[in-house]
Design a protein around this motif. Structure first.
Motif, PDB file in Angstrom:
ATOM      1  N   UNK A  77      -0.770  -7.720  -9.128  1.00 39.53           N
ATOM      2  CA  UNK A  77      -1.279  -6.646  -8.285  1.00 39.53           C
ATOM      3  C   UNK A  77      -1.412  -5.412  -9.177  1.00 39.53           C
ATOM      4  N   UNK A  78      -2.633  -5.100  -9.576  1.00 39.14           N
ATOM      5  CA  UNK A  78      -2.866  -3.990 -10.502  1.00 39.14           C
ATOM      6  C   UNK A  78      -2.556  -2.650  -9.833  1.00 39.14           C
ATOM      7  N   UNK A  79      -1.832  -1.817 -10.567  1.00 40.83           N
ATOM      8  CA  UNK A  79      -1.490  -0.476 -10.087  1.00 40.83           C
ATOM      9  C   UNK A  79      -2.206   0.586 -10.916  1.00 40.83           C
ATOM     10  N   UNK A  80      -2.286   0.383 -12.214  1.00 39.31           N
ATOM     11  CA  UNK A  80      -2.964   1.335 -13.102  1.00 39.31           C
ATOM     12  C   UNK A  80      -3.739   0.530 -14.142  1.00 39.31           C
ATOM     13  N   UNK A  81      -4.923   1.024 -14.476  1.00 34.07           N
ATOM     14  CA  UNK A  81      -5.802   0.275 -15.367  1.00 34.07           C
ATOM     15  C   UNK A  81      -6.481   1.219 -16.345  1.00 34.07           C
TER      16      UNK A  81
ATOM     17  N   UNK B 259       0.802  -1.231   0.000  1.00 38.10           N
ATOM     18  CA  UNK B 259       0.000   0.000   0.000  1.00 38.10           C
ATOM     19  C   UNK B 259       0.835   1.281   0.000  1.00 38.10           C
ATOM     20  N   UNK B 260       1.901   1.399   0.822  1.00 35.67           N
ATOM     21  CA  UNK B 260       2.682   2.651   0.779  1.00 35.67           C
ATOM     22  C   UNK B 260       3.281   2.944  -0.599  1.00 35.67           C
ATOM     23  N   UNK B 261       3.685   1.903  -1.322  1.00 36.46           N
ATOM     24  CA  UNK B 261       4.289   2.099  -2.639  1.00 36.46           C
ATOM     25  C   UNK B 261       3.244   2.335  -3.724  1.00 36.46           C
ATOM     26  N   UNK B 262       2.193   1.512  -3.738  1.00 37.29           N
ATOM     27  CA  UNK B 262       1.248   1.563  -4.862  1.00 37.29           C
ATOM     28  C   UNK B 262      -0.013   2.368  -4.580  1.00 37.29           C
ATOM     29  N   UNK B 263      -0.321   2.602  -3.315  1.00 37.57           N
ATOM     30  CA  UNK B 263      -1.579   3.271  -2.966  1.00 37.57           C
ATOM     31  C   UNK B 263      -1.820   4.591  -3.681  1.00 37.57           C
ATOM     32  N   UNK B 264      -0.857   5.513  -3.656  1.00 38.01           N
ATOM     33  CA  UNK B 264      -1.096   6.789  -4.346  1.00 38.01           C
ATOM     34  C   UNK B 264      -1.354   6.622  -5.847  1.00 38.01           C
ATOM     35  N   UNK B 265      -0.650   5.701  -6.476  1.00 39.05           N
ATOM     36  CA  UNK B 265      -0.847   5.458  -7.905  1.00 39.05           C
ATOM     37  C   UNK B 265      -2.185   4.796  -8.157  1.00 39.05           C
ATOM     38  N   UNK B 266      -2.543   3.827  -7.325  1.00 42.25           N
ATOM     39  CA  UNK B 266      -3.827   3.138  -7.503  1.00 42.25           C
ATOM     40  C   UNK B 266      -4.993   4.113  -7.341  1.00 42.25           C
ATOM     41  N   UNK B 267      -4.904   4.998  -6.363  1.00 43.70           N
ATOM     42  CA  UNK B 267      -5.995   5.959  -6.171  1.00 43.70           C
ATOM     43  C   UNK B 267      -6.170   6.864  -7.393  1.00 43.70           C
ATOM     44  N   UNK B 268      -5.084   7.143  -8.090  1.00 43.73           N
ATOM     45  CA  UNK B 268      -5.158   7.984  -9.284  1.00 43.73           C
ATOM     46  C   UNK B 268      -5.558   7.218 -10.538  1.00 43.73           C
ATOM     47  N   UNK B 269      -5.080   5.970 -10.649  1.00 49.38           N
ATOM     48  CA  UNK B 269      -5.165   5.288 -11.930  1.00 49.38           C
ATOM     49  C   UNK B 269      -5.857   3.919 -11.919  1.00 49.38           C
ATOM     50  N   UNK B 270      -6.507   3.558 -10.818  1.00 47.26           N
ATOM     51  CA  UNK B 270      -7.234   2.277 -10.761  1.00 47.26           C
ATOM     52  C   UNK B 270      -8.557   2.518 -10.048  1.00 47.26           C
ATOM     53  N   UNK B 271      -9.651   2.463 -10.783  1.00 45.22           N
ATOM     54  CA  UNK B 271     -10.969   2.751 -10.211  1.00 45.22           C
ATOM     55  C   UNK B 271     -11.333   1.804  -9.074  1.00 45.22           C
ATOM     56  N   UNK B 272     -10.764   0.604  -9.051  1.00 39.99           N
ATOM     57  CA  UNK B 272     -11.056  -0.329  -7.962  1.00 39.99           C
ATOM     58  C   UNK B 272     -10.600   0.250  -6.618  1.00 39.99           C
ATOM     59  N   UNK B 273      -9.491   0.962  -6.599  1.00 42.52           N
ATOM     60  CA  UNK B 273      -9.016   1.573  -5.361  1.00 42.52           C
ATOM     61  C   UNK B 273     -10.019   2.607  -4.860  1.00 42.52           C
ATOM     62  N   UNK B 274     -10.540   3.411  -5.774  1.00 45.84           N
ATOM     63  CA  UNK B 274     -11.530   4.422  -5.390  1.00 45.84           C
ATOM     64  C   UNK B 274     -12.822   3.779  -4.900  1.00 45.84           C
ATOM     65  N   UNK B 275     -13.054   2.527  -5.288  1.00 42.43           N
ATOM     66  CA  UNK B 275     -14.258   1.811  -4.867  1.00 42.43           C
ATOM     67  C   UNK B 275     -14.023   1.009  -3.583  1.00 42.43           C
ATOM     68  N   UNK B 276     -12.889   1.252  -2.917  1.00 45.62           N
ATOM     69  CA  UNK B 276     -12.648   0.627  -1.627  1.00 45.62           C
ATOM     70  C   UNK B 276     -11.829  -0.642  -1.636  1.00 45.62           C
ATOM     71  N   UNK B 277     -11.257  -1.006  -2.780  1.00 45.19           N
ATOM     72  CA  UNK B 277     -10.467  -2.232  -2.868  1.00 45.19           C
ATOM     73  C   UNK B 277      -9.006  -1.908  -2.550  1.00 45.19           C
TER      74      UNK B 277
END
Length: 176
Positions: free
Chosen positions: A125-129, A21-39
């Motif tokens: 582990x998807x980071x950007x989609x 999470x510390x490494x990928x979290x910021x990128x996932x929140x920007x570039x992976x809609x699943x992160x914004x949906x709580x995943x």
């Protein structure tokens, strides 16, 4: 997990990777809609799994026993990989994830991995989609400086969609 509209009652079995999470979290929140949906950061074991209305006590017990037959394991993420529509971290070894996916899919063949869309299962582990290639290039350049990353997987979490967001519903320990 895929981007896009989620169906209420849809479920997923995920190996949450808190260490990433510390490494990928910021990128996932920007570039992976699943992160914004709580995943959270994760490697998918099976999506979609059974609809929530099919998860009675006996099914949950069967799932718990099946997952419990597998032991905890440590993985390293030391490189990025790409699908045509995603940038991801590749776990090594990936066999424990494959074995979990195969075991669950064999027990519930009506729930094939990714709805049967892909012939081969590639744990990731998807980071950007669904982004442009230059976005993947930028993100990969930064991620690579934070690798390798080690993680220990001790459980699999059942997530349920309410139609907008995903929520952890149950955790199944890897007990073997």
């Amino acid at each position: 997990m895929s981007d896009g509209a989620y169906r209420a009652g849809e479920t997923a079995l995920l190996a949450v990777v808190e260490e990433a999470e510390p490494l990928v979290g910021p990128w996932r929140r920007r570039f992976d809609a699943a992160a914004a949906a709580g995943v959270p950061a994760h490697v998918t074991v099976l999506v979609p799994f059974l609809d929530l209305d099919r998860l009675d006590a006996a099914t949950v017990d069967d799932l718990s026993a099946l997952i419990g037959e597998h032991g905890p394991f440590t993985v390293r993420f030391d490189r990025c990989g790409r699908f045509p529509d995603a940038l991801y971290l590749a776990p090594t070894p990936d066999r424990p994830f494959r074995e979990l996916t195969e075991a669950v899919a064999a027990r519930w063949p009506e729930a094939p991995p990714y709805g049967g869309r892909f012939a081969d299962i590639v744990p990731h582990l998807t980071v950007a989609h669904r982004r442009q290639e230059h976005v993947y290039d930028e993100v990969e350049a930064v991620l690579t400086t934070g690798l390798p990353l080690a993680a220990t997987v001790t459980s699999i979490t059942l997530f349920v969609s309410d139609g907008d967001r995903w929520h952890g519903r149950a955790e199944f320990p890897l007990d073997r």
